[in-house]
Design an enzyme around this catalytic site. Sequence first.
Site, mmCIF file in Angstrom:
data_model
loop_
_atom_site.group_PDB
_atom_site.id
_atom_site.type_symbol
_atom_site.label_atom_id
_atom_site.label_comp_id
_atom_site.label_asym_id
_atom_site.label_seq_id
_atom_site.Cartn_x
_atom_site.Cartn_y
_atom_site.Cartn_z
ATOM 1 N N GLU A 169 49.758 37.145 46.964
ATOM 2 C CA GLU A 169 48.497 36.562 46.501
ATOM 3 C C GLU A 169 47.421 37.613 46.294
ATOM 4 O O GLU A 169 46.737 37.636 45.281
ATOM 5 C CB GLU A 169 48.011 35.515 47.517
ATOM 6 C CG GLU A 169 46.635 34.950 47.187
ATOM 7 C CD GLU A 169 46.063 34.069 48.301
ATOM 8 O OE1 GLU A 169 46.799 33.763 49.260
ATOM 9 O OE2 GLU A 169 44.882 33.704 48.210
ATOM 10 N N ASP A 218 47.982 33.464 51.760
ATOM 11 C CA ASP A 218 47.202 33.077 52.940
ATOM 12 C C ASP A 218 47.610 31.674 53.387
ATOM 13 O O ASP A 218 48.031 30.853 52.559
ATOM 14 C CB ASP A 218 45.702 33.054 52.603
ATOM 15 C CG ASP A 218 45.093 34.446 52.526
ATOM 16 O OD1 ASP A 218 45.759 35.407 52.990
ATOM 17 O OD2 ASP A 218 43.975 34.557 52.000
ATOM 18 N N TYR A 222 31.525 37.864 25.623
ATOM 19 C CA TYR A 222 30.325 38.641 25.332
ATOM 20 C C TYR A 222 29.879 38.482 23.876
ATOM 21 O O TYR A 222 28.695 38.442 23.577
ATOM 22 C CB TYR A 222 30.513 40.113 25.710
ATOM 23 C CG TYR A 222 30.270 40.296 27.184
ATOM 24 C CD1 TYR A 222 28.983 40.167 27.705
ATOM 25 C CD2 TYR A 222 31.314 40.534 28.067
ATOM 26 C CE1 TYR A 222 28.748 40.284 29.061
ATOM 27 C CE2 TYR A 222 31.084 40.657 29.427
ATOM 28 C CZ TYR A 222 29.795 40.534 29.916
ATOM 29 O OH TYR A 222 29.557 40.645 31.258
#
Lengths: 466, 382
Positions: free
Chosen positions: B215, B268, B122
């Site tokens: 995960e 997964d 930023y």
Amino acid sequence: MEIEISSVKMLYRHLIFFAVQRCRMSDDLCRLTVKLTSFSHRFGLPLVRISVSDTGVGSKLEEYQYLKYRDDLVLANQWDGMISLATTSVSDSEIHNLNLNLKESNSAGRLTKLPSTTKNGVKFSGTEVSVSISKSLDDLLAEVTCFLQKMILVKIPKVVMELLVGGDDLLGAQTESRIVTIEGSSVYSPVESIKCLEVGLKDYVRKHHTCLSIGENLKGGTGVANSSGSSHGNSQVVEAVVIINEISELFPSSCMREQDMRTEILYFKDFVHCSVAQSSLDALTSINWKSYGLALRSVADHDGCVILEWENLPPHLHIHIAIHCYHRQYPSLPDRNLARKAVKCALDDLKENNQGVLLSTRELKMCDYALDLAKTLARLILSSNDLNFQEECCSLLGVQSQEVNPDSVGNCIREKIISVIGLNDRNSQKHKEAPSFLFEDDCFRKEDFMDEDYQEGEEAYISWDM
Amino acid sequence: MGELSRSTIFFFDQHLCYADIIPPSQVRARIEVAVLNFLKALSSNDPSISDLSLISRNPSNSRVSRGLLTGDSWIFLSHSFCTRSLTRENSAKSFIRVWKVMEMSYQILVQEKRVTQRELYYKLLCDSPDYFTSQLQVNRTIQDLVALLRCSRYSLGIMASSRGAIAGRLLLQEPNKEVVDCSTCGSSGYAISGDLDLLEKLSMETDARYIIMVEKHAIFQRLAEDRVFNQIPCILITAKGFPDIATRFLLHRLCRTFPNLPVLGLVDWNPAGLAILCTFKFGSIGMGLEAYRYACNVKWLGLRKDDINQLVPEECLAPLKPRDLQIAKSLMASEILQDSYKEEVEAMVQSGRRAEIEALYCHGYDYLVKFLATKIVQASYL
């Protein structure tokens, strides 16, 4: 080699061209006079005699044998195709008078010998060629003056030119006035010759852009290309001058005319202003203008007058180009590569001597980056609480300790970066060799060098990049 | 011999190009050297704009290290380099970016502060919008700077904003603070700080037998809520997706502190899941010179093709996306990947399907814990 005469303009240009070459072949100082004489309006038609006389070597008539008369209605109404010649060489005892009828296609019938004039034992050489033209004196005078004013750009070694106007006034007396005088250079010297062209073009630009006479800023670059050419030492030379004319932005916008996006090529062949040779035209289009931050929109050939039109020229900038192709001796043929080389040299010369001029788009972008980089470095240096570091930086930059502030340090760095950029691409090769590391390590192997392009915008790789 | 030397620990020692963990004063000195070198070249008699030479993070500069005895492997960067140059059109902007981040880092170090990558993003976005438009650009530039100065990102005063969390049978104590019992932190667990210094100083105690790397955050929450660690004595850790350096750092510390606890990965059944597991296991080239540092020997518990065949109904499988195939390709091309892993990737590609861990819920919400227990008991991990 055949030259078809299609206009009066073309006719007198060729007559002057031949005269100039005869003068160049002479070892002595020569004088070349163009005289326009108006006659009474016979049958209501204006009649002007153009006579071109020179004190160069006598004419061998060879040059005229290639002239052809073009069957053209306009030309036929202005000129009958007759050329009167009077010529003599130093060795001749008399002046030969001849009439040449270009309308006659049969070569035997073209030339009519007239009685010679005796020289009374005086040794001199010279030629006078004249033609009669049915055209208004004012128009013709304006044309010829304009033509000769362009000739001022090149100073013909050891030749003085003048333009005279005479005529029968109402009382029948001859009046005569001198319109233009062109001083030639005193000796032949290639250095002087290119300088003359540069000074000549600058003067020409000043005269023809009267609106810009105050506050103008002319920057010039010159380039010369030589070919050692033929075995007779008749090497060909192409000289080019590029002038950049910067007008102060304070000038009224009326000065910035549409046509200023264009550049007329002032082209000279063997010291005579003439139409641009095709080879030189090709040369101009083949230059990589982008490397000078320029983009060529079009090249237009208007009756031998070539205009380059630019894509992106800032309104306060004008470019003027003059090219002069000549052989050390006459006659000559132009060479495309030489013209290109000379113009490139002139552009490079201009760039080298004028910081920030003719920067390529790439270099311009780099100058923008330079500003950001300089600011970044200046802030970094000044944010340090290590005075030794700051002092060392300032001494490298040559900034006095009392002047240390972000602006002065930043400006100094920026100027240095921009001047390196201005040294242009030629140096970039040099620094390409071995990259240096901040922290040396014997393990670095040169063959491992690879150029890794930064792929912008590539999405974050969740992939396991092995 | 050549092949052997390329893949052993000896090779590693010889070719490893690493980022030092050094104190702020030394980092500042390195930055000052960089500035002075640049100014010297600029002010010399034959002035030039010097390029920045960085260690390349290109896959062709990566090497694999295999421990001779332990079987542990990790990847690291060797000494090939690339350059960022102002004079080359395609790298001029990244050249400026490196200097801009260097300036920021220098100021942070002078002020003795630390910022997160997000904060830095930023700040740069406000100061130099022409150069920085995404967090990714900032992160890459930081890695450029790491590769230039050869010191760790953390040494530059830049923290990773960590997303990671930890839960289970672990007692943590920050210096001069109360002991935290990670089994009582609720379903979101104990947030892992991005401050590597702090993580290094944590004192840790555990009676767990396993460390389970999860995960996804949703699965982590489910397991923490179900208090899986009451049934299986374990510590749960997640990076909530692609692992950040702080989570990897903490897992690595756990492994060093408790070398007898196996680390089991639950991801997964798709190429991205395996890629995440592999990043914990071997490191990632994207992490530049710090790639190798926090590698842990994670074992693949699930989901694997046998689990899919036995437990996941056809309707719970989704088709592979082009991105999956891309990742699968890079996994298959990797020399570090063991054959059993490659077989799994092949099975994914062949079936054209992928499955999420959540697919196990079709056997009930509490099935996940049973699944884990069974796998652990059977020692079914690769």
